[in-house]
Design a protein around this motif. Structure first.
Motif, PDB file in Angstrom:
ATOM      1  N   LYS A 191       0.816  -1.209   0.000  1.00 11.20           N
ATOM      2  CA  LYS A 191       0.000   0.000   0.000  1.00 11.20           C
ATOM      3  C   LYS A 191       0.855   1.266   0.000  1.00 11.20           C
ATOM      4  CE  LYS A 191      -3.829  -2.185   2.493  1.00 11.20           C
ATOM      5  NZ  LYS A 191      -4.660  -2.163   3.715  1.00 11.20           N
ATOM      6  N   HIS A 192       2.112   1.132  -0.375  1.00 10.98           N
ATOM      7  CA  HIS A 192       3.052   2.251  -0.235  1.00 10.98           C
ATOM      8  C   HIS A 192       3.059   3.189  -1.437  1.00 10.98           C
ATOM      9  CE1 HIS A 192       5.369  -0.433  -2.795  1.00 10.98           C
ATOM     10  NE2 HIS A 192       5.304  -1.363  -1.859  1.00 10.98           N
ATOM     11  N   GLY A 193       2.579   2.752  -2.597  1.00  9.31           N
ATOM     12  CA  GLY A 193       2.496   3.632  -3.754  1.00  9.31           C
ATOM     13  C   GLY A 193       3.752   3.724  -4.597  1.00  9.31           C
ATOM     14  N   ASP A 194       4.811   2.975  -4.251  1.00 11.12           N
ATOM     15  CA  ASP A 194       6.050   2.977  -5.039  1.00 11.12           C
ATOM     16  C   ASP A 194       5.973   1.823  -6.041  1.00 11.12           C
ATOM     17  OD1 ASP A 194       8.677   2.690  -6.022  1.00 11.12           O
ATOM     18  OD2 ASP A 194       9.541   3.523  -4.190  1.00 11.12           O
ATOM     19  N   THR A 195       5.657   2.129  -7.293  1.00 11.00           N
ATOM     20  CA  THR A 195       5.420   1.076  -8.288  1.00 11.00           C
ATOM     21  C   THR A 195       6.685   0.272  -8.588  1.00 11.00           C
ATOM     22  OG1 THR A 195       5.752   2.711 -10.053  1.00 11.00           O
ATOM     23  CG2 THR A 195       3.490   2.266  -9.379  1.00 11.00           C
ATOM     24  N   LEU A 196       7.836   0.914  -8.533  1.00 10.33           N
ATOM     25  CA  LEU A 196       9.083   0.183  -8.782  1.00 10.33           C
ATOM     26  C   LEU A 196       9.310  -0.875  -7.718  1.00 10.33           C
ATOM     27  CD1 LEU A 196      12.433   1.493 -10.062  1.00 10.33           C
ATOM     28  CD2 LEU A 196      12.430   0.225  -7.915  1.00 10.33           C
ATOM     29  N   ARG A 212      14.850   2.706  -0.999  1.00  2.00           N
ATOM     30  CA  ARG A 212      13.426   2.803  -1.343  1.00  2.00           C
ATOM     31  C   ARG A 212      12.639   1.586  -0.840  1.00  2.00           C
ATOM     32  NH1 ARG A 212      12.874   4.979  -7.511  1.00  2.00           N
ATOM     33  NH2 ARG A 212      10.734   4.193  -7.198  1.00  2.00           N
ATOM     34  N   PHE A 213      13.271   0.428  -0.865  1.00  3.39           N
ATOM     35  CA  PHE A 213      12.602  -0.794  -0.414  1.00  3.39           C
ATOM     36  C   PHE A 213      12.284  -0.705   1.078  1.00  3.39           C
ATOM     37  CE2 PHE A 213      11.569  -5.134   0.334  1.00  3.39           C
ATOM     38  CZ  PHE A 213      11.258  -5.696  -0.899  1.00  3.39           C
ATOM     39  N   ILE A 214      13.263  -0.259   1.852  1.00  2.00           N
ATOM     40  CA  ILE A 214      13.061  -0.127   3.300  1.00  2.00           C
ATOM     41  C   ILE A 214      11.989   0.924   3.600  1.00  2.00           C
ATOM     42  CG2 ILE A 214      14.149   0.602   5.461  1.00  2.00           C
ATOM     43  CD1 ILE A 214      16.796  -0.559   4.292  1.00  2.00           C
ATOM     44  N   LYS A 215      12.042   2.047   2.879  1.00  2.00           N
ATOM     45  CA  LYS A 215      11.061   3.108   3.099  1.00  2.00           C
ATOM     46  C   LYS A 215       9.645   2.619   2.786  1.00  2.00           C
ATOM     47  CE  LYS A 215       9.845   7.834   1.746  1.00  2.00           C
ATOM     48  NZ  LYS A 215      10.178   8.997   0.871  1.00  2.00           N
ATOM     49  N   ALA A 216       9.507   1.820   1.727  1.00  2.00           N
ATOM     50  CA  ALA A 216       8.188   1.372   1.286  1.00  2.00           C
ATOM     51  C   ALA A 216       7.624   0.257   2.153  1.00  2.00           C
ATOM     52  CB  ALA A 216       8.264   0.913  -0.171  1.00  2.00           C
ATOM     53  N   THR A 217       8.460  -0.692   2.529  1.00  2.00           N
ATOM     54  CA  THR A 217       7.955  -1.904   3.192  1.00  2.00           C
ATOM     55  C   THR A 217       8.298  -2.018   4.670  1.00  2.00           C
ATOM     56  OG1 THR A 217       9.913  -3.287   2.760  1.00  2.00           O
ATOM     57  CG2 THR A 217       8.260  -3.128   0.994  1.00  2.00           C
ATOM     58  N   GLY A 218       9.297  -1.254   5.113  1.00  2.64           N
ATOM     59  CA  GLY A 218       9.749  -1.400   6.496  1.00  2.64           C
ATOM     60  C   GLY A 218      10.726  -2.547   6.687  1.00  2.64           C
ATOM     61  N   ASN A 219      11.050  -3.256   5.590  1.00  3.99           N
ATOM     62  CA  ASN A 219      12.005  -4.365   5.632  1.00  3.99           C
ATOM     63  C   ASN A 219      13.105  -4.137   4.609  1.00  3.99           C
ATOM     64  OD1 ASN A 219       9.111  -6.213   6.022  1.00  3.99           O
ATOM     65  ND2 ASN A 219      10.730  -6.345   7.538  1.00  3.99           N
ATOM     66  N   THR A 220      14.287  -4.678   4.862  1.00  4.40           N
ATOM     67  CA  THR A 220      15.301  -4.738   3.818  1.00  4.40           C
ATOM     68  C   THR A 220      14.847  -5.768   2.788  1.00  4.40           C
ATOM     69  OG1 THR A 220      16.574  -6.531   4.831  1.00  4.40           O
ATOM     70  CG2 THR A 220      17.106  -4.275   5.535  1.00  4.40           C
ATOM     71  N   PRO A 221      15.400  -5.759   1.580  1.00  2.00           N
ATOM     72  CA  PRO A 221      15.024  -6.783   0.599  1.00  2.00           C
ATOM     73  C   PRO A 221      15.253  -8.203   1.111  1.00  2.00           C
ATOM     74  CG  PRO A 221      16.189  -4.994  -0.489  1.00  2.00           C
ATOM     75  CD  PRO A 221      16.285  -4.729   0.982  1.00  2.00           C
ATOM     76  N   VAL A 222      16.352  -8.429   1.826  1.00  2.65           N
ATOM     77  CA  VAL A 222      16.636  -9.765   2.359  1.00  2.65           C
ATOM     78  C   VAL A 222      15.592 -10.163   3.400  1.00  2.65           C
ATOM     79  CG1 VAL A 222      18.278 -11.140   3.711  1.00  2.65           C
ATOM     80  CG2 VAL A 222      19.110  -9.643   1.885  1.00  2.65           C
ATOM     81  N   GLU A 223      15.235  -9.239   4.302  1.00  2.00           N
ATOM     82  CA  GLU A 223      14.215  -9.529   5.313  1.00  2.00           C
ATOM     83  C   GLU A 223      12.871  -9.840   4.657  1.00  2.00           C
ATOM     84  OE1 GLU A 223      15.892  -6.647   8.940  1.00  2.00           O
ATOM     85  OE2 GLU A 223      14.385  -5.909   7.522  1.00  2.00           O
ATOM     86  N   TYR A 224      12.545  -9.067   3.628  1.00  2.30           N
ATOM     87  CA  TYR A 224      11.274  -9.282   2.933  1.00  2.30           C
ATOM     88  C   TYR A 224      11.259 -10.667   2.289  1.00  2.30           C
ATOM     89  CZ  TYR A 224       7.198  -8.340   0.020  1.00  2.30           C
ATOM     90  OH  TYR A 224       5.953  -8.396  -0.559  1.00  2.30           O
ATOM     91  N   LEU A 225      12.350 -11.019   1.624  1.00  6.63           N
ATOM     92  CA  LEU A 225      12.458 -12.339   0.995  1.00  6.63           C
ATOM     93  C   LEU A 225      12.293 -13.442   2.032  1.00  6.63           C
ATOM     94  CD1 LEU A 225      13.136 -14.233  -1.370  1.00  6.63           C
ATOM     95  CD2 LEU A 225      15.565 -13.855  -0.871  1.00  6.63           C
ATOM     96  N   GLN A 226      12.953 -13.294   3.176  1.00  2.00           N
ATOM     97  CA  GLN A 226      12.848 -14.299   4.241  1.00  2.00           C
ATOM     98  C   GLN A 226      11.421 -14.430   4.745  1.00  2.00           C
ATOM     99  OE1 GLN A 226      15.714 -12.846   7.101  1.00  2.00           O
ATOM    100  NE2 GLN A 226      17.361 -14.135   6.297  1.00  2.00           N
ATOM    101  N   ARG A 227      10.757 -13.295   4.953  1.00  2.00           N
ATOM    102  CA  ARG A 227       9.408 -13.334   5.505  1.00  2.00           C
ATOM    103  C   ARG A 227       8.418 -13.949   4.520  1.00  2.00           C
ATOM    104  NH1 ARG A 227       7.838  -7.958   8.831  1.00  2.00           N
ATOM    105  NH2 ARG A 227       6.123  -9.371   9.392  1.00  2.00           N
ATOM    106  N   VAL A 228       8.569 -13.662   3.227  1.00  2.00           N
ATOM    107  CA  VAL A 228       7.691 -14.276   2.227  1.00  2.00           C
ATOM    108  C   VAL A 228       7.945 -15.787   2.176  1.00  2.00           C
ATOM    109  CG1 VAL A 228       7.084 -14.393  -0.215  1.00  2.00           C
ATOM    110  CG2 VAL A 228       7.493 -12.177   0.853  1.00  2.00           C
ATOM    111  N   LYS A 229       9.209 -16.192   2.182  1.00  2.00           N
ATOM    112  CA  LYS A 229       9.551 -17.616   2.166  1.00  2.00           C
ATOM    113  C   LYS A 229       8.950 -18.342   3.370  1.00  2.00           C
ATOM    114  CE  LYS A 229      14.061 -17.456  -0.252  1.00  2.00           C
ATOM    115  NZ  LYS A 229      14.048 -18.625  -1.134  1.00  2.00           N
ATOM    116  N   ILE A 230       9.094 -17.744   4.546  1.00  2.00           N
ATOM    117  CA  ILE A 230       8.605 -18.392   5.762  1.00  2.00           C
ATOM    118  C   ILE A 230       7.086 -18.440   5.784  1.00  2.00           C
ATOM    119  CG2 ILE A 230       8.542 -18.269   8.286  1.00  2.00           C
ATOM    120  CD1 ILE A 230      11.235 -19.236   6.948  1.00  2.00           C
ATOM    121  N   GLU A 231       6.421 -17.419   5.231  1.00  2.00           N
ATOM    122  CA  GLU A 231       4.956 -17.444   5.175  1.00  2.00           C
ATOM    123  C   GLU A 231       4.466 -18.594   4.293  1.00  2.00           C
ATOM    124  OE1 GLU A 231       1.285 -16.479   6.402  1.00  2.00           O
ATOM    125  OE2 GLU A 231       3.158 -15.606   7.137  1.00  2.00           O
TER     126      GLU A 231
END
Length: 320
Positions: A212-217, A252-271
């Motif tokens: 919901k962050h609005g950053d299309t990239l 930009r990734f951290i600003k948009a999601t609150g996670n680093t790209p690596v953290e985001y990848l880990q959380r999606v994998k674990i979900e």
């Protein structure tokens, strides 16, 4: 005698956290008196209006007005649907909560009641918990607060918060021990069948993919990550594919999601791994391979870091 005030904000406050808090605290006081002690608590319901309809109008409460309470020892803020509207229509209550804390009162907020507490400014620079599903909205609205959504309870300088939904029961037991003693808290935990040993809400997280962050990239990057979980993802290559430097990509990734790209990848994998384990048809090694882990130890460590349980413990807990 200590005075406890359960505040009822305008809007549809959660009835169970109001009635549950009242019932446990009054039961603790009754038990305390049966042990030969004087009454310890007076519990009051208060608001800025004289009548409120809760639970879609099924229940009507008649609280006293907050300005009729000159001083209280403990304020309890129940869960409430969080929005800018909640804060805007409760400005008088927010000011009163701040005044009471400055005057020496302690404050406990339950679940998304943390939004109302955060609006007072009293949480700035402090730790706080709320429902895990409200994490991204809370961080956007209150960036000065150290949100700890994995924590079941936080306690700092007379301010107590708890995680989501019915975990407010654990906070009330915590408050009972603080107001009375350990024996009374144990009694209440047995009567109301509340597990006193829970310390985290991490096992209950359902990771939501923060779009919901609005950053299309960055949304393109998220989609790429979600569609390539089984393979090896190079964030250098992904940044290049998106025509952005790795440094700006991370920022930009951290600003948009609150996670680093690596953290985001880990959380999606674990979900994804959690959903497979809940179905129970695959072994831990099959699930690990499905989400792109080749190192058993690394998978288990990341899984436990995010959920507070090992993969086997998680499957035992949630597999039907």
């Amino acid at each position: 005698m200590k005075h406890v005030t359960i505040v009822v904000p305008k809007g549809n406050a959660n009835l169970s956290s109001i009635t549950g808090s009242h019932e446990i605290l009054t039961s603790a006081n009754a038990y305390w008196r049966r042990q030969g002690n004087r009454s310890m608590l007076e519990v009051t319901l208060a608001s800025t209006v004289s009548e409120l309809k809760l639970d879609a109008g099924f229940v009507t409460v008649h609280p006293v007005h907050i300005r009729d309470i000159k001083k209280t020892d403990l304020l309890i803020i129940p869960s409430a649907p969080y929005s800018a509207k909640l804060i805007n229509e409760n400005d008088e209550l927010i000011d009163w909560i701040r005044e009471q804390y400055i005057g020496g009162a302690e404050i406990a907020s339950m679940c998304t009641g943390a939004f109302l507490l955060a609006a007072t400014g009293l949480l700035d620079g402090k730790a706080c918990s709320t429902h895990w599903s409200a994490e991204s909205e809370f961080k956007q609205m209150f960036p000065k607060i150290k949100l700890q959504p994995d924590k079941l309870i936080t306690a700092e300088k007379g301010i107590y918060t708890n995680g989501g939904a019915y975990s407010f029961l654990n906070l009330v037991i915590f408050l009972v021990e603080k107001l009375f003693d350990r024996q009374t808290a144990i009694y209440c935990s047995k009567i109301f069948q509340i597990d006193m040993e829970r310390t985290s809400q991490s096992p209950f997280f359902i990771f939501q993919t923060q779009k919901k962050h609005g950053d299309t990239l960055i949304e393109q990057a998220q989609t790429y990550i979600e569609e390539n979980l089984g393979g090896k993802i190079s964030f250098e290559e992904l940044a290049s594919r998106l025509a952005i430097s790795r440094r700006n990509f991370d920022r930009r990734f951290i600003k948009a999601t609150g996670n680093t790209p690596v953290e985001y990848l880990q959380r999606v994998k674990i979900e994804v791994a959690k959903k497979s384990l809940e179905k129970g048809r695959k072994s831990v090694f099959e699930v690990m391979d499905e989400v792109g882990y080749s190192d058993d130890k690394a998978f288990r460590e990341v899984f436990k870091k995010i959920t507070s349980l090992s993969p086997l413990e998680y499957r035992a807990k949630y597999n039907r």
